[in-house]
Design an enzyme around this catalytic site. Structure first.
Site: not given
Ligand SMILES: NC(=O)c1ccc[n+]([C@@H]2O[C@H](COP(=O)([O-])OP(=O)(O)OC[C@H]3O[C@@H](n4cnc5c(N)ncnc54)[C@H](O)[C@@H]3O)[C@@H](O)[C@H]2O)c1
Length: 286
Positions: A138, A151, A155
């Site tokens: 991402s 997250y 990532k």
């Protein structure tokens, strides 16, 4: 690498970017696409819509034996895997007070699953002298994700693992690409797939609106286009939102200025981050 006649495995293929990758790989002439997901019905739906070159496999990517089984069955029933796409991923929905259980789950899906795939296929690919690892990380893995610590951290780790694999095996015939999109119009952006507690309070409408306002939301098909182009060029970093390259350069050039800009942007988003709350995907060039 061209996708024609290739055997590809895609995790998270029941939905969103993974489904679009499966569709696009078949359209590119792949010999077989193995649609992997813990959502059995969704995986079957993706595969059925693609005809006899796609098969569905139910697997939880956080379970190493599940990934090993997918690889063994693909190699025995279909043939040698040319490309393994570790694409399944989940949000964490919060900050420092997210529970350890959620941190573990997000880490397992967003990072360990990529490790399990590499463990399963790298020895086979080294033996054949070629192979392709594709991971969907991402832009949050190069920059950050306001409101979502698990997250952002996982990532970053996914990007780091992909880089390590590229450095370690790149001269032995294994090519690695890492896709780092910003906002994409999938169930994830709409809040349809939940990681853990607090997800029901995630202000998804505000997040989607903020993302659309600041950098535009791509369709999964646009991401698949960028991925196929990136794989064709064998480029490590695949940036469906090209401006991410500029944001990453600004971050590297002056970290304090970039952090100040991110703080301003986070504060300006029309969502309340609260102690653990989430805000929308954000453009870090303010
Ligand atoms: N949507 C975005 O804005 C966006 C932006 C950047 C990166 N990404 C990344 O793209 C990837 C795909 O996300 P998406 O937007 O298509 O989301 P999505 O929710 O539409 O699809 C994710 C798929 O992964 C599957 N999955 C989740 N956990 C799994 C597990 N343990 N085992 C097997 N399958 C599992 C889900 O069932 C689902 O089908 C993710 O890695 C995500 O982090 C998404």
């Amino acid at each position: 690498m061209e996708l024609r006649d290739r055997i590809c495995v895609v995790t998270g293929g029941a939905s969103g970017i993974g489904r679009a990758l499966c569709q696009r790989f078949v359209a590119e002439g792949a010999r077989a696409v193995v649609v992997v997901d813990r959502d059995a019905d969704g995986a079957v739906a993706t595969a059925d819509a693609l005809g006899d070159r796609a098969v569905a496999r139910t697997a939880d990517v956080t379970v190493e034996a599940d990934i090993e089984a997918v690889v063994e069955r693909t190699e025995s029933d279909i043939g040698p895997i040319d490309l393994f796409a570790s694409n399944a991923g989940i949000l964490g929905y919060g900050g420092i007070d997210v529970s350890d259980e959620t941190w573990d789950l997000v880490w397992s899906v967003n990072v360990l699953a990529h490790l399990y795939a590499a463990r399963a296929v790298v020895p086979l690919m080294l033996g054949r002298g070629h192979g392709y690892l594709l991971s969907t990380a991402s832009a949050a893995g190069l920059l950050t994700q306001p409101g979502d610590a698990p997250y952002s951290v996982t990532k970053h780790a996914a990007v780091a693992l992909a880089e390590w694999l590229a450095v370690t095996y790149g001269d032995q015939g294994i090519t690695v690409s890492c896709a780092c999109p910003m906002a994409v119009d999938t169930a994830m952006l709409g809040g349809g797939r939940l990681a853990g507690e607090g997800a029901e309070g995630f202000p998804v409408a505000a997040a989607a609106t903020a993302a659309a306002a600041v950098q535009g939301v791509l369709s999964p098909e646009q991401v698949a286009d960028a991925v196929v182009e990136g794989v064709r060029a064998e480029r490590f970093l695949i940036l469906p939102h090209p401006e991410v390259a500029t944001f990453e350069q600004r971050r590297a050039a002056d970290r304090d200025r970039w952090l100040a800009g991110m703080r301003r942007l986070s504060g300006s988003l029309a969502v309340d981050p609260g102690p653990s709350g989430a805000s929308g995907p954000a453009r870090p060039d303010a």
